[in-house]
Design a protein around this motif. Structure first.
Motif, PDB file in Angstrom:
ATOM      1  N   LEU A 148       0.824  -1.204   0.000  1.00  4.48           N
ATOM      2  CA  LEU A 148       0.000   0.000   0.000  1.00  4.48           C
ATOM      3  C   LEU A 148       0.860   1.257   0.000  1.00  4.48           C
ATOM      4  CD1 LEU A 148      -2.873  -0.993   2.449  1.00  4.48           C
ATOM      5  CD2 LEU A 148      -3.071  -0.507   0.022  1.00  4.48           C
ATOM      6  N   ALA A 149       1.955   1.225   0.758  1.00  2.19           N
ATOM      7  CA  ALA A 149       2.838   2.394   0.797  1.00  2.19           C
ATOM      8  C   ALA A 149       3.453   2.650  -0.574  1.00  2.19           C
ATOM      9  CB  ALA A 149       3.929   2.187   1.837  1.00  2.19           C
ATOM     10  N   TRP A 150       3.938   1.607  -1.216  1.00  2.00           N
ATOM     11  CA  TRP A 150       4.532   1.771  -2.550  1.00  2.00           C
ATOM     12  C   TRP A 150       3.475   2.208  -3.566  1.00  2.00           C
ATOM     13  CZ3 TRP A 150       9.285   2.581  -3.746  1.00  2.00           C
ATOM     14  CH2 TRP A 150      10.302   2.076  -2.957  1.00  2.00           C
ATOM     15  N   GLY A 151       2.273   1.659  -3.452  1.00  2.00           N
ATOM     16  CA  GLY A 151       1.200   2.058  -4.359  1.00  2.00           C
ATOM     17  C   GLY A 151       0.828   3.519  -4.168  1.00  2.00           C
ATOM     18  N   GLY A 152       0.784   3.961  -2.915  1.00  2.00           N
ATOM     19  CA  GLY A 152       0.492   5.368  -2.643  1.00  2.00           C
ATOM     20  C   GLY A 152       1.576   6.283  -3.178  1.00  2.00           C
ATOM     21  N   ALA A 153       2.831   5.863  -3.002  1.00  2.00           N
ATOM     22  CA  ALA A 153       3.939   6.677  -3.520  1.00  2.00           C
ATOM     23  C   ALA A 153       3.877   6.763  -5.042  1.00  2.00           C
ATOM     24  CB  ALA A 153       5.272   6.084  -3.073  1.00  2.00           C
ATOM     25  N   ALA A 154       3.568   5.647  -5.686  1.00  2.00           N
ATOM     26  CA  ALA A 154       3.473   5.650  -7.152  1.00  2.00           C
ATOM     27  C   ALA A 154       2.316   6.533  -7.622  1.00  2.00           C
ATOM     28  CB  ALA A 154       3.286   4.219  -7.660  1.00  2.00           C
ATOM     29  N   ALA A 155       1.191   6.478  -6.914  1.00  2.00           N
ATOM     30  CA  ALA A 155       0.048   7.318  -7.279  1.00  2.00           C
ATOM     31  C   ALA A 155       0.393   8.798  -7.098  1.00  2.00           C
ATOM     32  CB  ALA A 155      -1.172   6.951  -6.433  1.00  2.00           C
ATOM     33  N   PHE A 156       1.112   9.123  -6.027  1.00  2.00           N
ATOM     34  CA  PHE A 156       1.513  10.508  -5.794  1.00  2.00           C
ATOM     35  C   PHE A 156       2.431  11.002  -6.912  1.00  2.00           C
ATOM     36  CE2 PHE A 156       4.619  13.549  -4.177  1.00  2.00           C
ATOM     37  CZ  PHE A 156       3.768  14.567  -3.805  1.00  2.00           C
ATOM     38  N   VAL A 157       3.408  10.184  -7.298  1.00  2.00           N
ATOM     39  CA  VAL A 157       4.335  10.583  -8.365  1.00  2.00           C
ATOM     40  C   VAL A 157       3.577  10.767  -9.676  1.00  2.00           C
ATOM     41  CG1 VAL A 157       6.262   9.750  -9.783  1.00  2.00           C
ATOM     42  CG2 VAL A 157       6.380   9.581  -7.294  1.00  2.00           C
ATOM     43  N   PHE A 158       2.655   9.876  -9.957  1.00  2.00           N
ATOM     44  CA  PHE A 158       1.871   9.982 -11.193  1.00  2.00           C
ATOM     45  C   PHE A 158       1.039  11.266 -11.188  1.00  2.00           C
ATOM     46  CE2 PHE A 158      -2.072   9.212 -13.538  1.00  2.00           C
ATOM     47  CZ  PHE A 158      -1.541   8.960 -14.788  1.00  2.00           C
ATOM     48  N   ALA A 159       0.358  11.531 -10.080  1.00  2.00           N
ATOM     49  CA  ALA A 159      -0.476  12.729  -9.996  1.00  2.00           C
ATOM     50  C   ALA A 159       0.374  13.994 -10.075  1.00  2.00           C
ATOM     51  CB  ALA A 159      -1.282  12.712  -8.700  1.00  2.00           C
ATOM     52  N   ALA A 160       1.527  13.992  -9.393  1.00  2.00           N
ATOM     53  CA  ALA A 160       2.402  15.163  -9.414  1.00  2.00           C
ATOM     54  C   ALA A 160       2.925  15.430 -10.824  1.00  2.00           C
ATOM     55  CB  ALA A 160       3.564  14.973  -8.443  1.00  2.00           C
ATOM     56  N   SER A 161       3.282  14.355 -11.537  1.00  2.00           N
ATOM     57  CA  SER A 161       3.791  14.556 -12.896  1.00  2.00           C
ATOM     58  C   SER A 161       2.683  15.056 -13.822  1.00  2.00           C
ATOM     59  CB  SER A 161       4.419  13.276 -13.433  1.00  2.00           C
ATOM     60  OG  SER A 161       3.447  12.270 -13.573  1.00  2.00           O
ATOM     61  N   ALA A 162       1.460  14.604 -13.611  1.00  2.00           N
ATOM     62  CA  ALA A 162       0.350  15.066 -14.440  1.00  2.00           C
ATOM     63  C   ALA A 162       0.084  16.555 -14.178  1.00  2.00           C
ATOM     64  CB  ALA A 162      -0.902  14.241 -14.147  1.00  2.00           C
ATOM     65  N   VAL A 163       0.096  16.940 -12.910  1.00  2.00           N
ATOM     66  CA  VAL A 163      -0.128  18.343 -12.574  1.00  2.00           C
ATOM     67  C   VAL A 163       1.021  19.194 -13.094  1.00  2.00           C
ATOM     68  CG1 VAL A 163      -0.256  19.975 -10.642  1.00  2.00           C
ATOM     69  CG2 VAL A 163      -1.600  17.876 -10.596  1.00  2.00           C
ATOM     70  N   TRP A 164       2.232  18.741 -12.913  1.00  2.00           N
ATOM     71  CA  TRP A 164       3.407  19.488 -13.378  1.00  2.00           C
ATOM     72  C   TRP A 164       3.356  19.665 -14.897  1.00  2.00           C
ATOM     73  CZ3 TRP A 164       6.898  22.505 -11.355  1.00  2.00           C
ATOM     74  CH2 TRP A 164       8.020  22.847 -12.119  1.00  2.00           C
ATOM     75  N   GLY A 165       2.950  18.631 -15.614  1.00  2.00           N
ATOM     76  CA  GLY A 165       2.835  18.728 -17.071  1.00  2.00           C
ATOM     77  C   GLY A 165       1.808  19.750 -17.492  1.00  2.00           C
ATOM     78  N   ARG A 166       0.676  19.792 -16.791  1.00  2.00           N
ATOM     79  CA  ARG A 166      -0.358  20.783 -17.125  1.00  2.00           C
ATOM     80  C   ARG A 166       0.117  22.188 -16.817  1.00  2.00           C
ATOM     81  NH1 ARG A 166      -6.326  20.062 -16.942  1.00  2.00           N
ATOM     82  NH2 ARG A 166      -6.345  18.904 -18.857  1.00  2.00           N
ATOM     83  N   VAL A 167       0.788  22.349 -15.666  1.00  2.00           N
ATOM     84  CA  VAL A 167       1.249  23.680 -15.271  1.00  2.00           C
ATOM     85  C   VAL A 167       2.307  24.180 -16.235  1.00  2.00           C
ATOM     86  CG1 VAL A 167       2.519  24.938 -13.484  1.00  2.00           C
ATOM     87  CG2 VAL A 167       0.629  23.437 -12.847  1.00  2.00           C
ATOM     88  N   SER A 168       3.263  23.325 -16.564  1.00  2.00           N
ATOM     89  CA  SER A 168       4.341  23.772 -17.447  1.00  2.00           C
ATOM     90  C   SER A 168       3.839  24.044 -18.857  1.00  2.00           C
ATOM     91  CB  SER A 168       5.480  22.755 -17.464  1.00  2.00           C
ATOM     92  OG  SER A 168       5.047  21.547 -18.027  1.00  2.00           O
ATOM     93  N   SER A 169       2.864  23.293 -19.340  1.00  2.00           N
ATOM     94  CA  SER A 169       2.335  23.575 -20.676  1.00  2.00           C
ATOM     95  C   SER A 169       1.543  24.878 -20.658  1.00  2.00           C
ATOM     96  CB  SER A 169       1.471  22.428 -21.172  1.00  2.00           C
ATOM     97  OG  SER A 169       0.278  22.340 -20.421  1.00  2.00           O
TER      98      SER A 169
END
Length: 96
Positions: A55-76
């Motif tokens: 669960l901890a690894w899954g949560g970390a992976a979900a956080f990284v995925f969400a952060a990269s999606a937000v970062w991609g939207r912000v930078s574009s």
């Protein structure tokens, strides 16, 4: 067409084999092998601890995925705003 009960029908009610092929000796050997393998895994991580780790690894992976999606939207968005705010160069303007 239906003959009633053919001769093989009565044989199906009994045991399918004349003698047992899976003996008590086979059963004991398998149980002893399983016991030895179970003892080898006795020091392994308990299931609850393993589940928390997954669960901890899954949560970390979900956080990284969400952060990269937000970062991609912000930078574009920044790139689009920057392109709108930059005036065209002098050489590309039409001469009047």
């Amino acid at each position: 067409m239906n003959e009633g009960n053919p001769d093989w029908y009565g044989r199906l009610k009994g045991e399918p084999f004349r003698e047992r092929t899976f003996t008590d000796e086979h059963m004991n050997r398998i149980e002893s092998l399983a016991g030895r393998k179970g003892a080898a895994h006795a020091g392994s991580v308990p299931a609850a601890r393993s589940k928390r780790r997954r669960l901890a690894w899954g949560g970390a992976a979900a956080f990284v995925f969400a952060a990269s999606a937000v970062w991609g939207r912000v930078s574009s968005g920044r790139r689009e705003n920057r392109e709108r705010s930059i005036p065209p160069r002098a050489d590309t303007r039409e001469s009047r």
